[in-house]
Motif scaffolding. Structure first.
Motif, short mmCIF file in Angstrom:
data_model
loop_
_atom_site.label_atom_id
_atom_site.label_comp_id
_atom_site.label_asym_id
_atom_site.label_seq_id
_atom_site.Cartn_x
_atom_site.Cartn_y
_atom_site.Cartn_z
N HIS A 25 0.87 -1.27 0.12
CA HIS A 25 0.11 -0.06 -0.01
C HIS A 25 0.97 1.10 0.06
CE1 HIS A 25 -3.54 -2.32 0.71
NE2 HIS A 25 -2.85 -2.95 1.73
N ALA A 26 1.73 1.22 -0.87
CA ALA A 26 2.47 2.54 -0.95
C ALA A 26 1.84 3.66 -1.50
CB ALA A 26 3.99 2.25 -1.76
N LEU A 27 1.92 4.95 -0.72
CA LEU A 27 1.44 6.12 -1.13
C LEU A 27 2.50 7.23 -1.37
CD1 LEU A 27 -0.96 7.86 -1.40
CD2 LEU A 27 -0.94 8.18 1.09
N LYS A 28 2.34 7.94 -2.41
CA LYS A 28 3.52 8.89 -2.80
C LYS A 28 2.82 10.19 -3.01
CE LYS A 28 6.69 11.45 -2.79
NZ LYS A 28 7.62 11.79 -1.68
N LYS A 29 3.01 11.21 -2.37
CA LYS A 29 2.33 12.44 -2.85
C LYS A 29 3.47 13.64 -2.85
CE LYS A 29 -1.57 11.93 0.13
NZ LYS A 29 -2.28 12.78 1.30
N TYR A 30 3.25 14.33 -4.08
CA TYR A 30 4.18 15.63 -3.94
C TYR A 30 3.22 16.87 -3.56
CZ TYR A 30 8.42 13.56 -5.85
OH TYR A 30 9.46 12.70 -6.05
N LEU A 63 0.21 5.86 -14.71
CA LEU A 63 -0.34 7.03 -13.64
C LEU A 63 -0.10 6.35 -12.14
CD1 LEU A 63 -3.55 7.66 -15.42
CD2 LEU A 63 -1.40 9.20 -15.37
N GLY A 64 1.02 5.73 -11.79
CA GLY A 64 1.32 5.48 -10.55
C GLY A 64 0.90 4.23 -10.06
N GLU A 65 0.10 3.56 -10.86
CA GLU A 65 -0.49 2.26 -10.59
C GLU A 65 0.20 1.02 -11.71
OE1 GLU A 65 -4.78 1.91 -10.25
OE2 GLU A 65 -5.00 4.12 -9.98
N ILE A 66 0.19 -0.09 -10.84
CA ILE A 66 0.63 -1.20 -11.56
C ILE A 66 -0.33 -1.81 -12.40
CG2 ILE A 66 1.64 -3.54 -11.33
CD1 ILE A 66 3.56 -2.49 -9.28
N GLN A 67 -0.04 -2.17 -13.84
CA GLN A 67 -1.26 -2.53 -14.44
C GLN A 67 -1.30 -4.19 -14.47
OE1 GLN A 67 -3.67 -0.54 -15.87
NE2 GLN A 67 -2.57 1.07 -14.96
N GLN A 68 0.10 -4.48 -14.62
CA GLN A 68 0.13 -6.17 -14.90
C GLN A 68 1.66 -6.23 -14.10
OE1 GLN A 68 -0.45 -7.67 -18.52
NE2 GLN A 68 -0.11 -9.74 -17.90
N ILE A 69 1.81 -7.34 -13.61
CA ILE A 69 3.17 -7.88 -13.43
C ILE A 69 3.10 -9.24 -13.81
CG2 ILE A 69 4.68 -8.86 -11.43
CD1 ILE A 69 3.47 -6.80 -9.52
N PHE A 115 15.36 7.99 -0.72
CA PHE A 115 15.44 9.30 -1.07
C PHE A 115 14.10 10.07 -1.09
CE2 PHE A 115 19.33 7.63 -3.22
CZ PHE A 115 20.14 7.64 -1.90
N ASN A 116 13.00 9.26 -1.31
CA ASN A 116 11.81 10.18 -1.43
C ASN A 116 11.09 9.63 0.10
OD1 ASN A 116 11.99 11.33 -3.64
ND2 ASN A 116 10.70 9.90 -4.98
N SER A 117 10.48 10.68 0.66
CA SER A 117 9.72 10.34 1.69
C SER A 117 8.56 9.42 1.41
CB SER A 117 9.00 11.79 2.14
OG SER A 117 8.11 12.26 1.35
N ILE A 118 8.10 8.77 2.32
CA ILE A 118 6.82 7.66 2.20
C ILE A 118 5.67 8.08 2.67
CG2 ILE A 118 6.44 5.50 2.33
CD1 ILE A 118 9.21 4.77 2.34
N GLU A 119 4.82 8.74 1.99
CA GLU A 119 3.33 8.98 2.52
C GLU A 119 2.62 8.28 3.31
OE1 GLU A 119 4.84 10.89 0.07
OE2 GLU A 119 5.33 12.35 1.34
N GLY A 120 2.72 6.77 2.86
CA GLY A 120 1.87 5.86 3.38
C GLY A 120 2.41 4.25 2.98
N GLY A 121 1.93 3.54 3.62
CA GLY A 121 2.26 2.15 3.44
C GLY A 121 3.69 1.67 4.18
N GLU A 122 3.98 0.35 3.83
CA GLU A 122 5.11 -0.04 4.33
C GLU A 122 6.36 -0.81 3.24
OE1 GLU A 122 2.35 -2.20 5.79
OE2 GLU A 122 1.82 -0.34 6.62
N VAL A 152 -1.30 13.54 -6.03
CA VAL A 152 -0.80 11.99 -5.44
C VAL A 152 -0.24 11.41 -6.93
CG1 VAL A 152 -1.82 9.84 -5.14
CG2 VAL A 152 -2.87 12.01 -3.93
N ILE A 153 1.08 10.71 -6.64
CA ILE A 153 1.83 10.52 -7.71
C ILE A 153 1.71 8.70 -7.68
CG2 ILE A 153 4.03 10.11 -8.95
CD1 ILE A 153 3.20 13.00 -8.75
N ILE A 154 1.61 8.28 -6.63
CA ILE A 154 1.49 6.78 -6.43
C ILE A 154 0.36 6.53 -5.48
CG2 ILE A 154 2.44 4.56 -5.65
CD1 ILE A 154 5.18 5.57 -6.86
N PRO A 155 -0.96 6.31 -5.94
CA PRO A 155 -2.10 6.23 -4.75
C PRO A 155 -1.97 4.97 -3.86
CG PRO A 155 -2.64 5.72 -7.24
CD PRO A 155 -1.45 5.93 -7.16
N ASP A 156 -1.61 3.85 -4.42
CA ASP A 156 -1.73 2.73 -3.70
C ASP A 156 -1.07 1.61 -4.46
OD1 ASP A 156 -2.24 0.63 -1.74
OD2 ASP A 156 -4.43 0.15 -2.46
#
Ligand SMILES: Nc1ncnc2c1ncn2[C@@H]1O[C@H](COP(=O)(O)OP(=O)(O)OP(=O)(O)O)[C@@H](O)[C@H]1O
Ligand SMILES: [Mg+2]
Lengths: 356, 551
Positions: A9-14, A210-216, A53-60, A18-22
């Motif tokens: 559940h990583a979250l990144k905001k500038y 858009l900050g979301e993983i479509q497929q792995i 190097f980037n702050s983490i706004e949410g998640g582990e 919101v760059i990476i929502p979840d």
């Protein structure tokens, strides 16, 4: 001594953006993992979150079982190749490469030979005493590579490390990276724009948008069974044709084909890659008029107009005396084992849905 | 996570100490100045009397316009001269460029009033050149005193600052930018204005502000060569001297007006600069190219003539220091008499000239590096406050710093007047903003990712700071230090109000000797000063390993 990376559940905001929502991701120990996606989708951002190097706004973020959200970057034992190289301008090439070794408990006598090995591997040994400003872009990039690889880190993060190299060097470096990675078993997260490179080098690929993983998935899975329209169009080339589906029968412009593992009723989008069209003498198939051809050596690309006026791209192995020329009419059928069928909005692959 | 906490403490305790120091030695003195100007000392009441007095008399307020006129013109001239010269040096091969560069720096090193004094010797009423033309052709030379004189002296004195700034900017312009513009069909003069000027514009703006501040608050030059043309700092000085020991209200008020003027200019500059801010980073520096023909000759003539003019006063002062003197008149023949007198009288002045700036410089460098690091890399509300406060002295004219300090520290709880400490403090306050700015600018140009690379390679925060950040900043720090050192040893404005017999410096001594008409001794002392600065320049050059001084 590599580690598995687990992101929950990583979250990144500038600011408010919101760059990476979840984002959720699990990278196996020793795996070569590639992030692929259009420019600005957040690949560098994610990489820098892993590096600390980037702050983490949410998640582990976990390395194995240890949460690293707050761990100092210098304690993460990460090798990083930066998108803009980040070579130390005041140090020679050799000093750049040795910098990381000097921060570890190495015997002073070992450091020189270790640096030499990687300088040679990256084919920059002859520039070892130069200052970085006297190197070409590609040479600087290889200094960055050598500097990151030489410390044999637990995790190797590479942000388009080969973007500035010529085709030949690119292949050689690609192989070198792959060899070292396998030899030492470093968990590697790799960012590239080059799909072929991604396919060639990766154990698994994550396609982002858009900050979301479509497929792995493995390169094969990503290429053959893209989960949605975005992935299908982003990886390789493909043609989308709107069609009607009834159970496993798809009506592609009047040509009815049966697709295994399909069970759906309604309008669908069929994704047919250029090599999945086949020429046929059977006139009960799709009629096409050749509009243009491009000869590329091994293959020839054809642009053909279908009855619905849509232009599709088709690839065939080049032949000595090609009978297919511009203006001619041909008939096409489809390799039903390979095509993918999506819901009309493109969000779901109906073939996979059934396979699983 | 314990480690992290202790690091936070290191930086926050640094921040706190800086805030306390700034409060004691800058904020409080300025507040005292403010209260002095608005509060009647006898009645303790709020009053505007002082300001009414200033704006009521043309004798006073006209000096404000005078200063403005001089300053704006000097700034414009300095920008034009400095920018073109820097451009020529960056783009074209100029014979003896290295020496010329050093001469430019040397010419800016002396206190401006030394230039004024020397130009009087050359072009003044009894000047050598004046006499020569009168004797030969019977031509009446134009008068050097007043407005024209100030303009000449300060323009020649201050354009080197623009030159240094802009040269630094050029070393950050990547050659590929020039090639790209050429490739897009933009060359020559057009390229200069369309590509180069916009690229260096922020730097020019910063340099222009510096020149403006220097010029506006310069006190020695108008004092010597201005004659009837009174400028603002002279008025402040006169007011302060006439009120000495008693009520400083009037001088304080004029000082406040001066601060308001410089503050407005500063804010305007900042506003324009913010709109034009961007960063540059060059991998391939611009290399000077060789050109031929008339263009080449013109560029050489321009460079040599300009530099000859700027170095002339110093050369002439050194020359006169060897001439025989009788009282205030130069007589025929040469000797070392002036030096003998100078050394016998001024031993401690020479020592002070080394010690006071050296101590100050040490503090300035330490503070500047830490403040720059805090401001750029540890951004927070508090460091933003430090950033702002640290720039305050930039807009406070030297003479005002002198008044504020001597006001505040002449009474308990802290009596410092007459001590060397107060001279050191004055210099630190005066020079810190410049070194901070150059350090900040350097640090901003270092991409964060280089420090991150170091961290990812296992170097700790502290090690990264010492091994990566500081060395990469060193070019910027050293050039900042040079500029600071130069201005420190020629500091007159604040020192003139703070010195005593024990703490007088060479600069002060030169100034007082010139005023007294002891031209021989003055020339000898000025020459010693020049030698001192030249030596320090050579030393810095060595330390800098021949890298571009202006970087
Ligand atoms: N420091 C920042 N402040 C604000 N927004 C940022 C910052 N850094 C990146 N972004 C934004 O975050 C988004 C993702 O950026 P990122 O650099 O991760 O893209 P990327 O996938 O690496 O792209 P590319 O392939 O072009 O390198 C972009 O929209 C970018 O504008
Ligand atoms: Mg990126």
């Amino acid at each position: 001594m590599s580690v598995a990376i687990d992101i929950n559940h990583a979250l990144k905001k500038y600011g408010k953006n919101v760059i990476i929502p979840d984002l959720n991701l699990k990278i196996e120990d020793g795996e070569f993992f590639t992030l692929l996606g259009p420019s600005g989708c957040g690949k560098t951002t994610l990489l820098r979150m892993i590096a600390g190097f980037n702050s983490i706004e949410g998640g582990e973020f976990y390395f194995d079982d240890n949460i690293i959200n707050e761990l100092d970057p210098s304690k993460r034992n990460i090798g990083m190749v930066f998108q803009n190289y980040a070579i130390f301008p005041h140090l020679t090439v050799r000093a750049n490469v040795e910098f990381g070794l000097n921060n570890r408990d190495f015997n002073k006598k070992e450091i020189g030979p270790m640096a030499d090995k990687f300088l040679k591997l990256m084919q920059i040994f002859e520039y070892r005493d130069r200052m970085p400003e006297n190197l070409s872009g590609g040479q600087q990039q290889r200094v960055a590579l050598a500097r990151a690889l030489v410390i044999t880190p637990d995790v190797l993060l590479m942000d388009e490390p080969l973007s500035n190299l010529d085709a030949k060097l690119r292949l050689e470096m690609r192989q070198a990276i792959r060899d070292i990675q396998k030899e030492v078993g470093i968990t590697t997260v790799y960012v590239t724009h080059d799909q072929e490179e991604a396919m060639a080098i990766s154990d698994r690929i994550a396609v982002m948008e858009l900050g979301e993983i479509q497929q792995i998935g493995t390169p094969q899975a990503i290429y053959h069974r893209p989960v949605n329209e975005f992935v299908a169009s982003f990886i390789g080339r493909t043609n989308f044709i709107t069609a009607d589906c009834d159970k496993d029968e798809v009506d592609v412009l009047g040509h009815k084909v049966r697709v295994k593992d399909l069970d759906y009723k309604g309008k669908v989008k069929v994704s047919i890659r250029p090599e999945e069209f086949m020429l046929t003498d059977d006139t009960n198939t799709i009629k096409a008029i050749i509009k243009d051809t491009i000869f590329l050596g091994l293959n020839t690309h054809f642009f053909m107009e279908l009855p619905n006026k849509q232009i599709v791209e088709i690839i065939k192995e080049s032949m000595i005396d090609s009978k297919i020329e511009t203006g001619k009419t041909v008939y096409l059928t489809i390799n039903v084992d390979k095509v993918n069928v999506y819901t009309e909005d493109g969000t779901n692959n109906l073939v996979i849905a059934h396979e699983n | 996570m314990k480690i992290k906490k202790s690091k936070v403490n290191l930086w926050s305790s640094t921040t706190l100490s800086l805030l306390i120091l700034y409060t004691i030695f800058l904020i409080i003195p300025l507040i005292m100045l403010l209260s002095e100007s608005f509060i009647d000392r006898d009645t303790g009441q709020f009053t505007l009397d002082n300001f009414q007095r200033f704006f009521g008399k043309k004798y006073y307020y006209s000096t404000l316009f005078n200063s403005f006129k001089v300053t704006v013109l000097v700034t414009a001239i300095a920008v034009a001269l400095g920018t073109t010269l820097a451009y020529f040096f960056a783009r074209f091969e100029i014979k003896g460029a290295k020496t010329l560069r050093i001469l430019v720096i040397l010419s800016s090193m002396s206190a401006p009033f030394v230039g004024a004094y020397s130009w009087i010797l050359l072009l003044g009423r009894n000047g050598v050149v004046t006499k020569f033309f009168e004797g030969l052709f019977g031509i009446q030379m134009p008068d050097i005193y007043g407005f024209k004189g100030i303009l000449l002296v300060l323009s020649l004195q201050l354009y080197p600052l623009i030159f240094l700034y802009v040269s630094g900017a050029f070393s950050n312009v990547d050659n590929s930018l020039l090639e790209a513009s050429e490739n897009l069909g933009c060359t020559g003069v057009k390229r200069f204005f369309k590509v180069i000027v916009p690229l260096i514009f922020p730097t020019v703006l910063a340099g222009a502000l510096l020149v403006f501040m220097r010029c506006f608050s310069d006190f020695g030059t108008p004092m010597l060569i201005g004659e009837g043309y009174r400028t603002f700092p002279v008025t402040i000085y006169d007011a302060y001297m006439s009120e000495l020991g008693g009520n400083n209200g009037f001088a304080a008020s004029i000082a406040i007006i001066a601060i308001i003027v410089t503050l407005v200019i500063f804010l305007i500059q900042k506003h324009i600069a913010n709109k034009n801010a961007f960063t540059m980073n060059s991998i391939n520096k611009i290399r000077p190219v060789k050109i031929e023909g008339i263009q080449n000759s013109l560029i050489h003539i321009y460079a040599y003539l300009l530099i000859a003019l700027s170095i002339a006063p110093q050369v002439y002062v050194i020359y006169t220091s060897f001439r025989n003197v009788n009282g205030t008149v130069f007589t025929s023949g040469y000797s070392l008499n002036s030096y003998v007198i100078a050394f016998s009288k001024m031993g401690n002045a020479i020592r002070n000239t080394l010690i006071i700036p050296l101590i100050s410089l040490t503090f300035v460098l330490i503070f500047a590096v830490f403040i720059a690091y805090l401001v750029v890399r540890k951004r927070s509300k508090i460091t933003a406050v430090i950033d702002t406060v640290s720039m305050v002295p930039y807009i406070v004219p030297g003479i005002v710093v002198g008044i504020a300090l001597s006001n505040t520290f002449s009474r308990p709880p802290m009596v410092l007047t007459g001590s060397m400490t107060i001279m050191v403090i004055a210099l630190i306050i005066r020079r810190l903003p410049y070194t901070i700015r150059s350090s900040v600018a350097t640090l901003q140009q270092i991409p964060m990712s280089i420090e991150e690379a170091s961290l990812s390679l296992g170097a700790s925060n502290v090690k990264t700071f010492w091994k990566i950040t500081i060395p990469m900043m060193s070019a910027g720090i050293i050039s900042g230090a040079i500029l600071s050192w130069i201005t420190m040893i020629s500091e007159l404005a604040s020192a003139i109000l703070l010195y005593t017999g024990k703490t007088r410096t060479l600069t002060i001594e030169v100034y007082t000797q010139v005023l007294r008409g002891n031209y021989g001794v003055a020339a000898a002392l000025a020459s010693i000063l020049a030698v001192l600065t030249t030596l320090s320049l050579v030393l810095f050059n060595k330390v800098n390993k021949g890298r571009d001084l202006s970087m």
